[in-house]
Scaffold this motif. Structure first.
Motif, mmCIF file in Angstrom:
data_model
loop_
_atom_site.group_PDB
_atom_site.id
_atom_site.type_symbol
_atom_site.label_atom_id
_atom_site.label_comp_id
_atom_site.label_asym_id
_atom_site.label_seq_id
_atom_site.Cartn_x
_atom_site.Cartn_y
_atom_site.Cartn_z
ATOM 1 N N ALA A 174 0.829 -1.200 0.000
ATOM 2 C CA ALA A 174 0.000 0.000 0.000
ATOM 3 C C ALA A 174 0.868 1.257 0.000
ATOM 4 C CB ALA A 174 -0.900 0.004 1.236
ATOM 5 N N VAL A 175 0.342 2.319 -0.623
ATOM 6 C CA VAL A 175 1.068 3.591 -0.649
ATOM 7 C C VAL A 175 1.288 4.092 0.771
ATOM 8 C CG1 VAL A 175 0.993 5.998 -1.404
ATOM 9 C CG2 VAL A 175 0.156 4.197 -2.921
ATOM 10 N N SER A 176 0.305 3.882 1.635
ATOM 11 C CA SER A 176 0.425 4.332 3.024
ATOM 12 C C SER A 176 1.584 3.639 3.740
ATOM 13 C CB SER A 176 -0.882 4.060 3.783
ATOM 14 O OG SER A 176 -1.206 2.679 3.758
ATOM 15 N N THR A 177 1.845 2.382 3.371
ATOM 16 C CA THR A 177 2.968 1.643 3.964
ATOM 17 C C THR A 177 4.296 2.268 3.556
ATOM 18 O OG1 THR A 177 1.717 -0.430 3.957
ATOM 19 C CG2 THR A 177 4.120 -0.604 4.105
ATOM 20 N N ILE A 178 4.393 2.636 2.271
ATOM 21 C CA ILE A 178 5.618 3.269 1.780
ATOM 22 C C ILE A 178 5.821 4.618 2.452
ATOM 23 C CG2 ILE A 178 6.844 4.117 -0.251
ATOM 24 C CD1 ILE A 178 6.416 1.054 -0.111
ATOM 25 N N ASP A 179 4.738 5.376 2.593
ATOM 26 C CA ASP A 179 4.845 6.682 3.255
ATOM 27 C C ASP A 179 5.307 6.535 4.703
ATOM 28 O OD1 ASP A 179 4.124 8.109 1.022
ATOM 29 O OD2 ASP A 179 1.990 8.136 1.511
#
Length: 209
Positions: A174-179
């Motif tokens: 998920a993008v949130s994980t990368i952020d």
């Protein structure tokens, strides 16, 4: 017979290696390319035992090529052939799990020895690499807090200019994980300004320039 392929953007060097290997009955040079992307294309139809790769190349460099080979062709052994003798360069490639590192300034026979050693299952690092013994005997701590392997991999992708969305697609997360990883890395490294993490990643990618 050791099946070998080369990725290096210096054609003169490739010609020299070809000349040295053509009379060696135990080594078969299957193909060569001038960048990592073309190397992977040729590899689809021509399997090899050992990849000889340069670090800095156009289109896809040695760091990125090594990462792909380790992910998709884990059976292939990798020997770095580079001008970079700085310990930072060697450390980065060791972290990427290469099997050997030979300097371009060393005699060509050094590469041949490395090919044979690596093919037999041993690691081989050029004796002319300054600090290599210390590196293996005592791996130094990273700057302010050691980054995890996942964070190092994401840092490499950031250095390639990829956005969080693109990194998420590559890593299938998920993008949130990368952020979240970005924030954690910035905190560990003490980087709080806008764009500081990208600048740090670019600097670490080619710190040995």
């Amino acid at each position: 017979m050791i099946k070998v392929a080369i990725a290096d953007d210096h054609q003169t060097l490739i010609d020299g290696i070809c000349l040295r290997l053509e009379n060696d009955k135990n080594i078969d040079l299957k193909f060569f390319t001038n960048n990592g992307r073309d190397f992977l294309k040729k590899l689809k139809n021509t399997p090899v035992d050992i990849a000889i790769i340069d670090i800095k190349m156009p289109k896809m460099d040695g760091v990125s090529l090594t990462r792909v080979l380790r992910a998709e062709h884990s059976d292939i052994k990798i020997i770095v052939l580079s001008m970079f003798d700085q310990i930072d360069a060697v450390r980065k490639m060791i972290d990427a799990k290469v099997n050997g590192y030979v300097l371009k300034t060393s005699p060509m026979d050094e590469l041949v020895i490395a090919l044979r050693e690596v093919y037999e299952g041993n690691d081989y690092f050029d004796d002319h690499l300054e600090g290599i013994s210390e590196l293996f005997n005592k791996r130094e701590k990273s700057e302010k807090s050691k980054l995890s392997q996942t964070e190092k991999e994401i840092l490499d992708l950031i250095a390639e200019g990829k956005t969080s969305q693109e990194i998420a697609e590559v890593r299938q997360s998920a993008v949130s994980t990368i952020d979240t990883h970005r924030r954690n890395m910035s905190h560990k490294l003490g980087l709080y300004g806008k764009g500081e993490l990208l600048r740090y990643a670019m600097d670490k990618k080619y710190k040995f320039d």
